[in-house]
Scaffold this motif. Structure first.
Motif, PDB file in Angstrom:
ATOM      1  N   GLN A   1      -7.308  -3.426   6.499  1.00  0.00           N
ATOM      2  CA  GLN A   1      -7.269  -4.399   5.412  1.00  0.00           C
ATOM      3  C   GLN A   1      -8.117  -5.632   5.687  1.00  0.00           C
ATOM      4  OE1 GLN A   1      -3.149  -4.386   3.323  1.00  0.00           O
ATOM      5  NE2 GLN A   1      -2.776  -4.193   5.527  1.00  0.00           N
TER       6      GLN A   1
ATOM      7  N   VAL B   1      -5.572  -0.465   0.265  1.00  0.00           N
ATOM      8  CA  VAL B   1      -5.737   0.746   1.061  1.00  0.00           C
ATOM      9  C   VAL B   1      -4.600   1.723   0.770  1.00  0.00           C
ATOM     10  CG1 VAL B   1      -7.008  -0.496   2.865  1.00  0.00           C
ATOM     11  CG2 VAL B   1      -4.537  -0.186   3.098  1.00  0.00           C
ATOM     12  N   GLY B   2      -4.567   2.805   1.502  1.00  0.00           N
ATOM     13  CA  GLY B   2      -3.572   3.854   1.320  1.00  0.00           C
ATOM     14  C   GLY B   2      -4.289   5.163   1.037  1.00  0.00           C
TER      15      GLY B   2
ATOM     16  N   THR C   1       1.589  -2.046   6.738  1.00  0.00           N
ATOM     17  CA  THR C   1       0.436  -1.153   6.747  1.00  0.00           C
ATOM     18  C   THR C   1      -0.424  -1.411   7.971  1.00  0.00           C
ATOM     19  OG1 THR C   1       0.396  -1.017   4.337  1.00  0.00           O
ATOM     20  CG2 THR C   1      -1.659  -0.489   5.484  1.00  0.00           C
TER      21      THR C   1
ATOM     22  N   ILE D   1      -1.096   1.526  10.763  1.00  0.00           N
ATOM     23  CA  ILE D   1      -2.445   2.025  11.058  1.00  0.00           C
ATOM     24  C   ILE D   1      -2.832   1.688  12.494  1.00  0.00           C
ATOM     25  CG2 ILE D   1      -4.896   1.837  10.463  1.00  0.00           C
ATOM     26  CD1 ILE D   1      -3.140   3.498   8.483  1.00  0.00           C
TER      27      ILE D   1
ATOM     28  N   GLN E   1      -8.486   2.174   6.371  1.00  0.00           N
ATOM     29  CA  GLN E   1      -7.245   1.493   6.013  1.00  0.00           C
ATOM     30  C   GLN E   1      -7.176   0.084   6.607  1.00  0.00           C
ATOM     31  OE1 GLN E   1      -5.780   3.538   3.738  1.00  0.00           O
ATOM     32  NE2 GLN E   1      -7.390   4.909   4.461  1.00  0.00           N
TER      33      GLN E   1
ATOM     34  N   ASN F   1       0.838  -1.187   0.000  1.00  0.00           N
ATOM     35  CA  ASN F   1       0.000   0.000   0.000  1.00  0.00           C
ATOM     36  C   ASN F   1       0.880   1.246   0.000  1.00  0.00           C
ATOM     37  OD1 ASN F   1      -2.636  -1.505   0.630  1.00  0.00           O
ATOM     38  ND2 ASN F   1      -1.244  -2.202   2.209  1.00  0.00           N
TER      39      ASN F   1
END
Length: 166
Positions: free
Chosen positions: A51, A59-60, A19, A23, A49, A3
């Motif tokens: 997942q 996501v991102g 990620t 997050i 975000q 991401n």
């Protein structure tokens, strides 16, 4: 697969696992610092975000897509909130609640801080991106974990929806 989190000319590419950790630690900090409407909108962006809900590698966000505010004062305040939350996350705030040790996230947080510090928010109040509006802000908090979440739309916070969590 991974991401991308963008910020002007800089970007932060993270693996799916990276990620998730990034997050997670940001949500712990944001959940404890949020008190203005904009903060809760940023928290909603972070909930998007997850997942486990949105899909791995799907996501991102880009800092350019965030509605930072219409005045220089609002933009500075919003940027300061993101920097304070990231610094709090970097301090190891509530990491003991994760159930794992996230040592690699420190580098990601340092890189994100550098990206946010060098980013000059545009004066657009509503850019074309997917920044949650005032009605979509994350105001619900998971009672069990004290983490802002997308309740009632999702079943719980990121710890609740994580496979293998009680």
């Amino acid at each position: 697969m991974g991401n991308v989190f963008g910020g002007g000319e800089k970007s932060l590419y993270l693996s799916n696992g990276g990620t998730e950790v990034f997050i997670d630690v940001l949500m712990l900090a944001v959940s404890d610092l949020a008190h203005e409407e904009w903060d809760y909108r940023f928290a909603a962006l972070l909930t998007l975000q997850d997942q486990n809900v949105m899909g791995r590698g799907a996501v991102g966000f880009d800092l350019q897509d965030i509605a930072w505010g219409t005045t220089p004062r609002e933009r500075a305040r919003s940027k300061d909130f993101v920097l304070r939350a990231t610094a709090l996350a970097l301090s190891g705030h509530r990491w003991s609640e994760l159930g794992y040790d996230p040592p690699l996230v420190r580098d990601h947080l340092h890189r994100f801080i550098a990206m946010v510090e060098s980013f000059a928010p545009a004066d657009a109040a509503h850019p074309a991106g997917g920044f949650p509006g005032p009605d979509d802000r994350a105001t619900a908090s998971c009672a069990q974990h004290r983490i802002l979440s997308a309740l009632p739309h999702w079943e719980g916070c990121f710890l609740c929806t994580r496979p293998g969590q009680p």
